[in-house]
Design a protein around this motif. Structure first.
Motif, PDB file in Angstrom:
ATOM      1  N   GLU A   5       0.837  -1.189   0.000  1.00  0.00           N
ATOM      2  CA  GLU A   5       0.000   0.000   0.000  1.00  0.00           C
ATOM      3  C   GLU A   5       0.879   1.249   0.000  1.00  0.00           C
ATOM      4  O   GLU A   5       1.961   1.258   0.602  1.00  0.00           O
ATOM      5  CB  GLU A   5      -0.934   0.007   1.213  1.00  0.00           C
ATOM      6  N   HIS A  18      -4.937   6.957  -1.579  1.00  0.00           N
ATOM      7  CA  HIS A  18      -4.491   5.636  -1.146  1.00  0.00           C
ATOM      8  C   HIS A  18      -4.490   4.673  -2.324  1.00  0.00           C
ATOM      9  O   HIS A  18      -5.444   4.632  -3.107  1.00  0.00           O
ATOM     10  CB  HIS A  18      -5.426   5.107  -0.053  1.00  0.00           C
ATOM     11  N   HIS A  41     -14.078   0.583  -2.730  1.00  0.00           N
ATOM     12  CA  HIS A  41     -12.658   0.931  -2.658  1.00  0.00           C
ATOM     13  C   HIS A  41     -11.835  -0.162  -3.322  1.00  0.00           C
ATOM     14  O   HIS A  41     -12.319  -1.272  -3.584  1.00  0.00           O
ATOM     15  CB  HIS A  41     -12.221   1.131  -1.202  1.00  0.00           C
ATOM     16  N   ASP A  63      -7.928   4.272  -4.384  1.00  0.00           N
ATOM     17  CA  ASP A  63      -9.231   4.753  -3.948  1.00  0.00           C
ATOM     18  C   ASP A  63      -9.446   6.131  -4.567  1.00  0.00           C
ATOM     19  O   ASP A  63      -8.646   7.050  -4.338  1.00  0.00           O
ATOM     20  CB  ASP A  63      -9.291   4.888  -2.418  1.00  0.00           C
ATOM     21  N   GLY A  68     -12.817   5.194   0.204  1.00  0.00           N
ATOM     22  CA  GLY A  68     -11.809   4.443   0.932  1.00  0.00           C
ATOM     23  C   GLY A  68     -10.988   5.307   1.869  1.00  0.00           C
ATOM     24  O   GLY A  68     -11.517   6.016   2.724  1.00  0.00           O
ATOM     25  N   GLN A  69      -9.675   5.261   1.677  1.00  0.00           N
ATOM     26  CA  GLN A  69      -8.768   6.071   2.498  1.00  0.00           C
ATOM     27  C   GLN A  69      -8.353   7.365   1.801  1.00  0.00           C
ATOM     28  O   GLN A  69      -7.466   8.065   2.293  1.00  0.00           O
ATOM     29  CB  GLN A  69      -7.531   5.241   2.856  1.00  0.00           C
ATOM     30  N   SER A  70      -8.981   7.690   0.672  1.00  0.00           N
ATOM     31  CA  SER A  70      -8.652   8.921  -0.059  1.00  0.00           C
ATOM     32  C   SER A  70      -9.630  10.037   0.303  1.00  0.00           C
ATOM     33  O   SER A  70     -10.305  10.612  -0.555  1.00  0.00           O
ATOM     34  CB  SER A  70      -8.665   8.662  -1.573  1.00  0.00           C
ATOM     35  N   TYR A  77     -16.583  11.807   2.309  1.00  0.00           N
ATOM     36  CA  TYR A  77     -16.992  10.603   1.586  1.00  0.00           C
ATOM     37  C   TYR A  77     -18.053  10.968   0.543  1.00  0.00           C
ATOM     38  O   TYR A  77     -19.040  11.636   0.848  1.00  0.00           O
ATOM     39  CB  TYR A  77     -17.532   9.542   2.549  1.00  0.00           C
ATOM     40  N   HIS A 208     -16.453   1.256   4.579  1.00  0.00           N
ATOM     41  CA  HIS A 208     -16.073   2.130   3.464  1.00  0.00           C
ATOM     42  C   HIS A 208     -16.917   1.888   2.220  1.00  0.00           C
ATOM     43  O   HIS A 208     -16.569   2.347   1.132  1.00  0.00           O
ATOM     44  CB  HIS A 208     -14.589   1.952   3.137  1.00  0.00           C
TER      45      HIS A 208
END
Length: 309
Positions: A5, A18, A41, A63, A68-70, A77, A208
């Protein structure tokens, strides 16, 4: 195989994007970059990526903004960017491709986009299709310009009173409200995704996945769809780019095959020389997470193998 990652800076110059890469053991024979769908994601593509890595494919994806984590925080979101959202999401796809290409410059390079990711990839191909060995357009659909213009007008109206980060249940219902109709009686609101109950439950339980998009996210997604239906933009795609349109025959996003066939015809009429259409009878939207998905995995791999030289 090694799964790694990492992060890179978005085109918005603020958000950390991410990404995940699946690096095969031994020789890397080709590259596949994946563009995931709406409200999910890239981590959900792990099973498919591992399948291809075992066959010598380097697989990577990120993402998208607002997924996700972005994200910068919970309120982001389903939010892209107030003015340049669509352009930045497509731009991030190219940033990852540029980074991968520097590391594997000689490898045949494929791209796959699923659902929202298919619309994003189709936009990307109108300006960056050169140098690609092939594109897999998965779970896509057709939307006429008046339809998406009306959707944008509704988003603007709501944003004028509620702001661009507002999550409109009404807009969400317009977008997804009728998708379960063919599958009644349903166990969940998401039966249209896949008939594989285990995979559907994984989606429902994933924090997510399944959030309501902001009106900003919808507005910019509609902007991309509007762009796609202009013939002058379709004509920008390299005519010799091999393309595979692949969807479930029971996918409501593709109007149960009708929308996918319309897209296929648009590309054929634009002179795309090698474009193949495959519909999987009885399969729903997420064909990579459907029952019998091993066949889809194999079909994608074998199609790409044709263009590895």
């Amino acid at each position: 195989m090694e799964k790694r990652e990492f992060f890179f800076k978005s085109c918005d110059q603020v958000t950390r994007i991410h990404a995940i890469e699946w690096v095969p053991d031994g020789e890397i024979r080709a590259v596949l970059q994946i563009c995931h769908g709406m409200t999910e994601h890239i981590g959900r593509y792990d099973e498919f990526a591992r399948y291809l890595a075992a066959k010598g494919f380097y697989v990577a994806g990120h993402d998208h903004l607002g997924h996700g984590q972005s994200v910068q925080g919970e309120e982001y979101y389903g939010y892209f960017h107030e003015t340049e959202g669509n352009a930045y999401v497509v731009g991030d796809i190219h940033k990852l491709r540029y980074w991968i290409k520097k590391h594997y410059p000689e490898c045949p390079y494929f791209m796959l986009g699923h659902s929202m990711g298919s619309f994003l990839l189709r936009q990307y191909l109108t300006c960056r299709s050169e140098g690609l060995s092939g594109a897999v357009i998965m779970g896509t659909g057709y939307h006429c310009i008046p339809e998406v213009v009306a959707g944008q007008a509704l988003c603007r109206l709501i944003a004028a009173f509620r702001g661009w980060k507002y999550r409109s249940r009404m807009v969400n219902a317009i977008g997804f409200g009728g998708f379960n109709r063919r599958f009644l009686p349903c166990e969940t609101d998401l039966d249209w995704l896949t008939s594989d109950k285990e995979k559907r439950d994984e989606y429902i339980q994933d924090p997510h996945c399944g959030f309501v998009f902001t009106v900003n996210g919808y507005y910019h997604m509609f902007e991309g769809m509007k762009y796609l239906e202009k013939r002058k933009n379709i004509d920008k795609i390299q005519k010799d780019l091999p393309m595979l349109l692949i969807s479930g025959g029971d996918d409501p996003v593709g109007a149960f095959g009708k929308g996918v066939r319309k897209v296929h015809k648009e590309y054929a009429d634009a002179g795309i020389e090698d474009i193949e259409l495959r519909l999987y009878e009885g399969k729903r939207h997420e064909i990579l997470n459907e029952t019998g998905r091993a066949r889809v995995y194999a079909d994608c791999w074998q199609w790409m193998e044709r263009f590895i030289r």
